[in-house]
Enzyme design. Structure first.
Site, PDB file in Angstrom:
ATOM      1  N   CYS A  73       0.908  -1.253   0.091  1.00 25.73           N
ATOM      2  CA  CYS A  73       0.202  -0.015  -0.045  1.00 25.73           C
ATOM      3  C   CYS A  73       0.792   1.345  -0.050  1.00 25.73           C
ATOM      4  O   CYS A  73       2.042   1.136   0.654  1.00 25.73           O
ATOM      5  CB  CYS A  73      -1.028  -0.014   1.077  1.00 25.73           C
ATOM      6  SG  CYS A  73      -2.167  -1.394   1.252  1.00 25.73           S
TER       7      CYS A  73
ATOM      8  N   ARG B 294       3.840  -0.159  -5.083  1.00 29.13           N
ATOM      9  CA  ARG B 294       3.352  -0.568  -3.640  1.00 29.13           C
ATOM     10  C   ARG B 294       2.125  -1.350  -3.637  1.00 29.13           C
ATOM     11  O   ARG B 294       1.939  -1.803  -2.503  1.00 29.13           O
ATOM     12  CB  ARG B 294       3.466   0.495  -2.472  1.00 29.13           C
ATOM     13  CG  ARG B 294       4.888   1.290  -2.620  1.00 29.13           C
ATOM     14  CD  ARG B 294       4.782   2.509  -1.533  1.00 29.13           C
ATOM     15  NE  ARG B 294       4.693   2.042  -0.007  1.00 29.13           N
ATOM     16  CZ  ARG B 294       5.508   1.523   0.543  1.00 29.13           C
ATOM     17  NH1 ARG B 294       6.667   1.878   0.117  1.00 29.13           N
ATOM     18  NH2 ARG B 294       5.461   1.264   1.927  1.00 29.13           N
TER      19      ARG B 294
ATOM     20  N   TRP C 116      -2.773  -2.942  -1.729  1.00 26.94           N
ATOM     21  CA  TRP C 116      -2.311  -4.177  -1.885  1.00 26.94           C
ATOM     22  C   TRP C 116      -3.045  -4.841  -0.824  1.00 26.94           C
ATOM     23  O   TRP C 116      -2.810  -4.724   0.448  1.00 26.94           O
ATOM     24  CB  TRP C 116      -0.727  -4.301  -1.661  1.00 26.94           C
ATOM     25  CG  TRP C 116      -0.116  -5.629  -1.801  1.00 26.94           C
ATOM     26  CD1 TRP C 116       0.137  -6.078  -2.983  1.00 26.94           C
ATOM     27  CD2 TRP C 116      -0.130  -6.781  -0.902  1.00 26.94           C
ATOM     28  NE1 TRP C 116       0.527  -7.652  -2.823  1.00 26.94           N
ATOM     29  CE2 TRP C 116       0.323  -7.839  -1.554  1.00 26.94           C
ATOM     30  CE3 TRP C 116      -0.151  -7.065   0.435  1.00 26.94           C
ATOM     31  CZ2 TRP C 116       0.762  -9.159  -0.939  1.00 26.94           C
ATOM     32  CZ3 TRP C 116       0.003  -8.300   1.161  1.00 26.94           C
ATOM     33  CH2 TRP C 116       0.548  -8.982   0.520  1.00 26.94           C
TER      34      TRP C 116
ATOM     35  N   ASN D 146      -1.973   2.536   5.545  1.00 27.61           N
ATOM     36  CA  ASN D 146      -0.938   1.431   5.093  1.00 27.61           C
ATOM     37  C   ASN D 146      -0.430   0.837   6.630  1.00 27.61           C
ATOM     38  O   ASN D 146      -0.056   1.202   7.328  1.00 27.61           O
ATOM     39  CB  ASN D 146       0.346   1.873   4.383  1.00 27.61           C
ATOM     40  CG  ASN D 146       1.454   1.160   4.206  1.00 27.61           C
ATOM     41  OD1 ASN D 146       1.327  -0.176   4.107  1.00 27.61           O
ATOM     42  ND2 ASN D 146       2.706   1.457   4.138  1.00 27.61           N
ATOM     43  N   GLY D 147      -0.610  -0.616   6.578  1.00 27.02           N
ATOM     44  CA  GLY D 147      -0.453  -1.401   7.726  1.00 27.02           C
ATOM     45  C   GLY D 147      -1.476  -2.350   7.916  1.00 27.02           C
ATOM     46  O   GLY D 147      -2.218  -2.616   7.173  1.00 27.02           O
TER      47      GLY D 147
ATOM     48  N   GLU E 141      18.350 -16.777  -7.545  1.00 25.47           N
ATOM     49  CA  GLU E 141      17.782 -15.338  -7.947  1.00 25.47           C
ATOM     50  C   GLU E 141      17.218 -15.279  -9.653  1.00 25.47           C
ATOM     51  O   GLU E 141      16.300 -14.854  -9.910  1.00 25.47           O
ATOM     52  CB  GLU E 141      19.002 -14.199  -7.973  1.00 25.47           C
ATOM     53  CG  GLU E 141      18.397 -12.945  -8.399  1.00 25.47           C
ATOM     54  CD  GLU E 141      17.385 -12.192  -7.624  1.00 25.47           C
ATOM     55  OE1 GLU E 141      16.745 -12.845  -6.763  1.00 25.47           O
ATOM     56  OE2 GLU E 141      16.904 -11.166  -8.145  1.00 25.47           O
TER      57      GLU E 141
ATOM     58  N   LYS F 199      13.437 -14.227 -10.354  1.00 20.25           N
ATOM     59  CA  LYS F 199      13.166 -13.465 -11.219  1.00 20.25           C
ATOM     60  C   LYS F 199      12.240 -13.845 -12.546  1.00 20.25           C
ATOM     61  O   LYS F 199      11.158 -13.378 -12.795  1.00 20.25           O
ATOM     62  CB  LYS F 199      14.335 -12.841 -11.951  1.00 20.25           C
ATOM     63  CG  LYS F 199      14.544 -11.471 -12.457  1.00 20.25           C
ATOM     64  CD  LYS F 199      14.881 -10.439 -11.153  1.00 20.25           C
ATOM     65  CE  LYS F 199      14.068 -10.786  -9.842  1.00 20.25           C
ATOM     66  NZ  LYS F 199      14.162  -9.855  -8.686  1.00 20.25           N
TER      67      LYS F 199
ATOM     68  N   GLU G 184       8.589 -14.539 -11.186  1.00 20.39           N
ATOM     69  CA  GLU G 184       7.991 -13.154 -10.583  1.00 20.39           C
ATOM     70  C   GLU G 184       7.421 -12.602 -11.722  1.00 20.39           C
ATOM     71  O   GLU G 184       6.110 -12.112 -11.644  1.00 20.39           O
ATOM     72  CB  GLU G 184       9.243 -12.540  -9.909  1.00 20.39           C
ATOM     73  CG  GLU G 184       8.800 -11.297  -9.126  1.00 20.39           C
ATOM     74  CD  GLU G 184       9.821 -10.567  -8.541  1.00 20.39           C
ATOM     75  OE1 GLU G 184      11.120 -10.669  -8.969  1.00 20.39           O
ATOM     76  OE2 GLU G 184       9.648  -9.865  -7.577  1.00 20.39           O
TER      77      GLU G 184
ATOM     78  N   HIS H 178      20.218 -35.175  -6.699  1.00 21.19           N
ATOM     79  CA  HIS H 178      19.326 -35.622  -5.704  1.00 21.19           C
ATOM     80  C   HIS H 178      17.641 -35.574  -5.705  1.00 21.19           C
ATOM     81  O   HIS H 178      17.201 -35.662  -4.708  1.00 21.19           O
ATOM     82  CB  HIS H 178      19.939 -34.949  -4.433  1.00 21.19           C
ATOM     83  CG  HIS H 178      21.497 -35.282  -4.275  1.00 21.19           C
ATOM     84  ND1 HIS H 178      21.811 -36.529  -4.003  1.00 21.19           N
ATOM     85  CD2 HIS H 178      22.439 -34.493  -4.422  1.00 21.19           C
ATOM     86  CE1 HIS H 178      23.322 -36.357  -3.944  1.00 21.19           C
ATOM     87  NE2 HIS H 178      23.684 -35.326  -4.226  1.00 21.19           N
TER      88      HIS H 178
ATOM     89  N   LYS I 232       6.131  -4.165  -3.876  1.00 19.32           N
ATOM     90  CA  LYS I 232       7.428  -3.679  -3.972  1.00 19.32           C
ATOM     91  C   LYS I 232       7.860  -3.967  -2.289  1.00 19.32           C
ATOM     92  O   LYS I 232       8.996  -4.355  -2.288  1.00 19.32           O
ATOM     93  CB  LYS I 232       7.762  -2.438  -4.445  1.00 19.32           C
ATOM     94  CG  LYS I 232       9.190  -1.883  -4.451  1.00 19.32           C
ATOM     95  CD  LYS I 232      10.101  -2.682  -5.608  1.00 19.32           C
ATOM     96  CE  LYS I 232      11.453  -2.281  -5.488  1.00 19.32           C
ATOM     97  NZ  LYS I 232      12.239  -3.290  -6.417  1.00 19.32           N
TER      98      LYS I 232
HETATM   99  C1  AGP Z   1      12.300  -9.767  -5.770  1.00 19.10           C
HETATM  100  O1  AGP Z   1      12.415  -9.227  -6.990  1.00 19.10           O
HETATM  101  C2  AGP Z   1      11.141  -8.918  -4.703  1.00 19.10           C
HETATM  102  N1  AGP Z   1      11.066  -7.755  -4.864  1.00 19.10           N
HETATM  103  C3  AGP Z   1      11.286  -9.388  -3.408  1.00 19.10           C
HETATM  104  O2  AGP Z   1      11.809 -10.970  -3.286  1.00 19.10           O
HETATM  105  C4  AGP Z   1      12.258  -8.715  -2.423  1.00 19.10           C
HETATM  106  O3  AGP Z   1      13.660  -8.734  -2.745  1.00 19.10           O
HETATM  107  C5  AGP Z   1      11.779  -8.927  -0.927  1.00 19.10           C
HETATM  108  O4  AGP Z   1      10.467  -8.653  -0.712  1.00 19.10           O
HETATM  109  C6  AGP Z   1      12.691  -8.011  -0.161  1.00 19.10           C
HETATM  110  O5  AGP Z   1      12.556  -6.743   0.089  1.00 19.10           O
HETATM  111  P1  AGP Z   1      13.449  -5.901   0.598  1.00 19.10           P
HETATM  112  O6  AGP Z   1      14.951  -5.913  -0.008  1.00 19.10           O
HETATM  113  O7  AGP Z   1      12.915  -4.361   0.542  1.00 19.10           O
HETATM  114  O8  AGP Z   1      13.797  -6.202   2.009  1.00 19.10           O
END
Ligand code: AGP
Length: 595
Positions: A2, A28, A74, A100-101, A470, A474, A477, A493, A590
């Site tokens: 949010c 967000r 969100w 937000n929260g 990673e 990606k 995601e 394994h 984000k």
């Molecule tokens: C990765 O592409 C994501 N946006 C997510 O995994 C992110 O790295 C994770 O939520 C941690 O966020 P931060 O680095 O702001 O703590």
């Protein structure tokens, strides 16, 4: 998770400022968007969906008013819908609130308020707040006091802002959710994050947990829980508003991938001196570390932390890495000799903040490795080191991952005292080599061949193992396709059972683990899977792979950083060909500020 924005000023441009801010905050959350502008009455408009849906729903005439608040959502409590979109109002529409929260006691508040005759229109936890304020107004309490009384009853996390019918002042409060205030010439701002108002001002006040603020056209007054005025510093943010735009790229993600050479230069500037053969990080001058190091992080930052922990171990420092959501300082040995490093781009991730707070309580020294100046992690940890990547808007982390890896290389060097001239030279040369990868990459052509794959696998050893994880994160995601990353030796394994002709395997083949990884490639090839090798030794590795994505050699620690860039590009181009919502992937946000 949010985003909130607010503006009160002397020009009648509230709607424009709010819409600009909402666009800047959409990363967000994009389940719904809404705004409220205070005039003689309150104009409230909100819509399920992206900010563009709200834009289409606004009246043709610009809304009049000198104070307003906005929100991108969100979803946590209640699905995406017009009703659950913020702002929420009291029964008489005298006050509008964005939040937000998470309000943990909302159920009991809601029951009490319903018993008192309040009617709720949404499933959200937030809606309890305007009704609490409404109750106080009903009892003759003035708006500011009504707001404070309502906030006093909240349990949980909140960055909350309220506007009242007929008032030019916005009232705000924060607890464990980000909130920054902007000091402008013709008005004042509030937002979850600086880029939301960076176009208008770069002067900011970071609100602390437990603080309230009165934001009016004539000024900002910050108060503590008791109502006493707090002296606050005004900081200047050195982010360029241009950095927060797309600069002609189709997506923020692609722009941010291409910004990586610059991000690296910024991260290394004045920290790595080839002339003096020295690595120095000013922020770490007072950091003492005699005991073990524990990293806590989530998602992409966790992958960077895995890379960092390995670097420390190689430099003789005992280091472990924990998923922040699984960290428990009671069951993991923590003492006052332990250094706990929170790796977090946003500095606001609830899981990481929770782990850092636990570590603080257990007596550890804490260090935040973050991108966001003034973030919760930066303020709450004993020490902070900035990765200096600049604003990252795409939900998928790219340039911040690379900057985290570079910053962790510096951290490892500072903590261990290992400053090899070779490493310094390799670090200094890294931005140029990364630029070379961007200029020469054939990832777009390669990815075109594998858009229809059933699944994607990523393998690597040593420093390449976190890069493989990673690469898979990606891919899933932004393409919504199945992808898994493995330490290459693990394939046999179990996961090898999944490998078919329809599952391309991206193999990271660099450094002294290359020979073993080639062995793993052969196992995969024998099962008919196409292999795409990302390597700095194409002549040697090319014979075992169906495709090669080449990277320059940058030494054992840094070549994997370059290899990662090829994987970023592969994911991007697969997602682009599938026409995915690359910057705002479904169900994600984000900054994840809920547990
Ligand atoms: C990765 O592409 C994501 N946006 C997510 O995994 C992110 O790295 C994770 O939520 C941690 O966020 P931060 O680095 O702001 O703590």
């Amino acid at each position: 998770m949010c985003g909130i924005i607010g503006y009160t000023g002397t020009e009648n441009d509230v709607q424009e400022v709010l819409m600009t801010g909402l666009s800047g905050l959409e990363y967000r959350g994009y389940d719904s968007a809404g705004l409220a502008i205070a005039n003689g009455s309150l104009a409230v408009h909100k819509r399920e969906g992206e900010v563009s849906a709200l834009e289409n729903a606004l009246p043709e005439m610009t809304l009049d008013g000198l104070a307003g608040i906005g929100h991108t959502r969100w979803s946590t409590h209640g699905p995406p819908s017009d009703e659950n979109a913020h702002p929420h109002t009291d029964c008489e529409s005298r006050v509008a609130v964005v939040h937000n929260g998470i309000i943990e006691n909302y159920q009991s508040l809601r029951e009490d308020l319903t018993a008192d005759g309040h009617e709720f229109n949404s499933d959200t936890d937030t809606e309890a707040i305007p009704h609490l304020i409404g109750s106080a107004l009903e009892a003759g309490v003035a708006p500011e006091q009504a707001f404070r009384q309502a906030v006093d009853r909240l349990e949980g996390s909140y960055a909350v802002a309220a506007v009242f019918q007929g008032e030019e002042t916005i009232y705000v409060a924060r607890n464990e959710s980000p909130l920054v205030l902007g000091v402008g010439d013709d008005g004042h701002y509030l937002a979850s994050d600086v880029p939301a108002f960076l176009e208008y001002t770069d002067r900011v006040i970071y609100l602390e947990d437990g603080q309230f603020a009165r934001v009016s056209p004539s000024g900002i007054i910050v108060t503590d829980e008791q109502g006493a005025v707090v002296d606050t510093a005004i900081d200047t943010v050195d982010w360029d508003p241009e950095d927060a735009g797309k600069s002609g790229y189709d997506h923020y993600m692609l722009k941010e991938i291409h910004e990586q050479p610059t991000a690296l230069r910024k991260c290394l500037r004045e920290r790595v001196s080839e002339l003096e053969h020295e690595i120095t990080v000013e922020e770490l001058a007072t950091l003492e570390c005699s005991g073990p190091v524990q990293f806590v992080a989530c998602g992409t930052s966790y992958h960077a932390a895995l890379y960092g922990a390995r670097l420390l171990r190689e430099n003789g420092i005992s280091a472990q890495c924990f998923l922040a959501s699984e960290y428990d300082a009671q069951s993991i040995p923590v003492s006052d000799e332990t250094l706990v490093v929170g790796v977090t781009q946003s500095g606001e991730t609830a899981d990481t903040m929770g782990a850092l707070r636990m570590a603080n309580q257990a007596g550890a020294t804490t260090l935040a490795l973050t991108n966001v100046v003034g973030s919760s992690a930066a303020r709450e940890c004993d020490h902070v080191m900035y990765i200096r990547a600049g604003p990252e808007i795409g939900v998928a982390a790219t340039k911040t991952f690379v900057s985290q890896q570079a910053a962790l290389t510096l951290l490892s060097s500072v903590l261990s005292g290992a400053e090899s001239p070779t490493l310094i030279k390799q670090l200094r040369g890294l931005p140029e080599k990364l630029q070379h990868v961007l200029d020469e990459s054939t990832a777009q052509e390669v990815s075109a061949e594998f858009v229809d794959a059933d699944a994607y696998f990523f393998i690597g050893r040593g420093y390449n193992a976190p890069v493989a994880l990673e690469g898979a994160l990606k891919m899933k995601e932004i393409t919504y396709k199945h992808a898994e990353g493995f330490a290459a030796g693990e394939l046999k394994h179990g996961p090898l059972a999944l490998v078919t002709e329809q599952t391309p395997v991206f193999a990271l083949v660099t450094g002294d683990t290359a020979a073993k990884t080639i062995g793993n490639i052969k196992e995969v090839e024998a099962r008919g899977a196409p292999v795409i090798a990302v390597t700095d030794r194409p002549a040697e590795v090319g014979q075992y792979a169906s495709h090669v994505l080449e990277v320059p050699t940058a030494g054992p620690y840094l070549t994997p950083i370059l290899a990662n860039v090829q994987l970023q590009l592969v994911s991007y181009w697969v997602a682009a060909q599938l026409d995915r919502s690359i910057d705002k992937p479904r169900n994600l946000a984000k900054s994840v500020t809920v547990d």
